[in-house]
Motif scaffolding. Structure first.
Motif, PDB file in Angstrom:
ATOM      1  N   ARG A  63       8.888  -2.940 -24.180  1.00 38.64           N
ATOM      2  CA  ARG A  63       8.211  -1.825 -23.661  1.00 38.64           C
ATOM      3  C   ARG A  63       8.950  -1.654 -22.203  1.00 38.64           C
ATOM      4  N   VAL A  64       9.190  -2.446 -21.668  1.00 34.26           N
ATOM      5  CA  VAL A  64      10.093  -2.399 -20.175  1.00 34.26           C
ATOM      6  C   VAL A  64      11.353  -1.616 -20.578  1.00 34.26           C
ATOM      7  N   ALA A  65      12.109  -2.015 -21.631  1.00 35.22           N
ATOM      8  CA  ALA A  65      13.357  -1.494 -22.073  1.00 35.22           C
ATOM      9  C   ALA A  65      13.179  -0.156 -22.268  1.00 35.22           C
ATOM     10  N   TRP A  66      12.031   0.435 -22.970  1.00 34.72           N
ATOM     11  CA  TRP A  66      11.647   1.684 -23.341  1.00 34.72           C
ATOM     12  C   TRP A  66      11.448   2.499 -22.136  1.00 34.72           C
ATOM     13  N   GLN A  67      10.902   2.095 -21.047  1.00 30.07           N
ATOM     14  CA  GLN A  67      10.508   2.487 -19.910  1.00 30.07           C
ATOM     15  C   GLN A  67      11.765   2.947 -18.938  1.00 30.07           C
ATOM     16  N   PHE A  68      12.627   1.808 -19.222  1.00 33.49           N
ATOM     17  CA  PHE A  68      13.974   2.315 -18.420  1.00 33.49           C
ATOM     18  C   PHE A  68      14.688   3.400 -19.153  1.00 33.49           C
ATOM     19  N   VAL A  69      14.810   3.396 -20.526  1.00 33.35           N
ATOM     20  CA  VAL A  69      15.279   4.372 -21.169  1.00 33.35           C
ATOM     21  C   VAL A  69      14.699   5.935 -21.002  1.00 33.35           C
ATOM     22  N   THR A  70      13.371   5.614 -20.704  1.00 36.28           N
ATOM     23  CA  THR A  70      12.496   7.002 -20.331  1.00 36.28           C
ATOM     24  C   THR A  70      12.978   7.480 -19.131  1.00 36.28           C
ATOM     25  N   GLU A  71      13.475   6.479 -17.919  1.00 35.74           N
ATOM     26  CA  GLU A  71      13.802   6.804 -16.808  1.00 35.74           C
ATOM     27  C   GLU A  71      15.427   7.668 -16.974  1.00 35.74           C
ATOM     28  N   LEU A  72      16.076   6.972 -17.725  1.00 31.94           N
ATOM     29  CA  LEU A  72      17.351   7.567 -17.953  1.00 31.94           C
ATOM     30  C   LEU A  72      17.423   8.921 -18.369  1.00 31.94           C
ATOM     31  N   ALA A  73      16.455   9.166 -19.514  1.00 30.41           N
ATOM     32  CA  ALA A  73      16.307  10.430 -20.181  1.00 30.41           C
ATOM     33  C   ALA A  73      15.918  11.316 -19.023  1.00 30.41           C
ATOM     34  N   GLY A  74      14.871  10.957 -18.280  1.00 31.23           N
ATOM     35  CA  GLY A  74      14.559  11.909 -16.970  1.00 31.23           C
ATOM     36  C   GLY A  74      15.642  12.281 -16.040  1.00 31.23           C
ATOM     37  N   ARG A  75      16.441  11.458 -15.778  1.00 31.56           N
ATOM     38  CA  ARG A  75      17.539  11.536 -14.895  1.00 31.56           C
ATOM     39  C   ARG A  75      18.321  12.540 -15.584  1.00 31.56           C
ATOM     40  N   ALA A  76      18.736  12.369 -16.763  1.00 33.52           N
ATOM     41  CA  ALA A  76      19.830  13.043 -17.364  1.00 33.52           C
ATOM     42  C   ALA A  76      19.196  14.711 -18.008  1.00 33.52           C
ATOM     43  N   GLY A  77      17.664  14.886 -17.485  1.00 34.64           N
ATOM     44  CA  GLY A  77      17.159  16.170 -17.915  1.00 34.64           C
ATOM     45  C   GLY A  77      17.015  16.337 -19.264  1.00 34.64           C
ATOM     46  N   ARG A  78      16.617  15.129 -19.930  1.00 30.04           N
ATOM     47  CA  ARG A  78      16.554  15.161 -21.476  1.00 30.04           C
ATOM     48  C   ARG A  78      14.995  14.997 -21.606  1.00 30.04           C
ATOM     49  N   ALA A  79      14.481  15.542 -22.848  1.00 28.46           N
ATOM     50  CA  ALA A  79      13.180  15.373 -23.096  1.00 28.46           C
ATOM     51  C   ALA A  79      13.189  14.179 -24.339  1.00 28.46           C
ATOM     52  N   LEU A  80      12.055  13.353 -24.458  1.00 29.58           N
ATOM     53  CA  LEU A  80      12.046  12.612 -25.210  1.00 29.58           C
ATOM     54  C   LEU A  80      10.850  12.755 -26.427  1.00 29.58           C
TER      55      LEU A  80
END
Length: 271
Positions: free
Chosen positions: A254-271
């Motif tokens: 869960r923490v790993a996915w939250q970090f990846v969500t943060e990465l996507a947000g910084r990159a301007g990506r939607a999940l």
């Protein structure tokens, strides 16, 4: 409406509206059940390949779900242990994978914990349907002093006079291995030190598969992050991923996915 009888009938209908029709248990891949069924158009779950660090657990769950989907003998499952390590995600992903060959073979039915008292009726209804079902209760737990809930579930799992439908199996996730709370004082009972403990463990013993999930290591955590990031085409820095876990106070899927969500947000990506 000038007729008094018509006005009375209309008022009664507003107070007690007609009951919804019988559920179409063949039309959807999943359902949410809380006294009444609601169809779900798609199961939200990651691909099985993205669930890393839990390979032994994944093999057991997917094999058991595949057996159920094929109409073979299958177990009820208790998935217990560390938070955020993919217990419920694995169940959803396993059912979705089993549906790839034939979507009609099996469906997932998620039951709200507060609807446990209607579980027997749900299983009776599902037993009449020509389809296999995995009934899923997420994050099940009982309060201190609640003996009726655990005993009702235990009786239903095994020991009742009515045969359970062969096309339905139960899967439960819980943070506790025994599901119900336990205390050290139970082991110090001067009259019979085992009775209280055995009574509480008896519920967990009713599940044919009891599968433990444990906190992941640093390497496993980074592998989970890498898997998610690669699937989404995102680059990441290991030190940043470790710092994220440190601030969260845990390493888990869960923490790993939250970090990846943060990465996507910084990159301007939607999940």
């Amino acid at each position: 409406m000038s007729d008094p009888l018509e006005r009375i009938a209309a008022a009664l209908e507003r107070l007690s509206p007609p009951q919804p029709g019988a559920a179409d248990w063949l039309s959807a891949p999943a359902y949410v059940w809380d006294a009444a069924p609601r169809a779900v158009e798609a199961i939200a779950a990651p691909a099985l390949a993205l669930l890393q660090g839990i390979d032994p657990q994944k093999a057991l769950v997917t094999e058991n779900v595949a057996r159920l989907a094929a109409g073979h003998a299958a177990h009820d499952m208790l998935l217990w242990g560390a938070r955020g390590m993919g217990k419920s995600a694995l169940l959803r992903a396993a059912v979705r994978a089993a549906q790839e060959a034939d979507p009609v073979k099996i469906a997932l039915v998620q039951v709200a914990p507060e609807a446990l008292n209607g579980l027997s009726g749900l299983f009776t209804g599902l037993g009449k349907v020509d389809r296999r079902f995995l009934v899923f209760i997420d994050d099940l737990g009982f309060e201190d002093g609640d003996s009726a809930g655990p005993r009702a579930l235990r009786s239903w799992l095994e020991g009742g006079v009515e045969a359970r439908p062969a096309n339905v199996r139960l899967a439960v996730t819980s943070n506790r291995r025994a599901i119900v709370p336990r205390h050290l004082s139970e082991q110090d009972d001067p009259i019979n030190p085992r009775d209280a403990v055995d009574d509480k463990l008896a519920l967990a013993d009713r599940f044919g598969l009891s599968i433990g999930f444990h906190a992941c290591s640093q390497d496993e955590y980074l592998a989970i992050v890498a898997g998610y990031a690669a699937a989404l085409g995102l680059a990441f820095d290991e030190s940043a991923a470790l710092e994220w876990a440190k601030r969260r106070g845990a390493r888990s899927g869960r923490v790993a996915w939250q970090f990846v969500t943060e990465l996507a947000g910084r990159a301007g990506r939607a999940l």
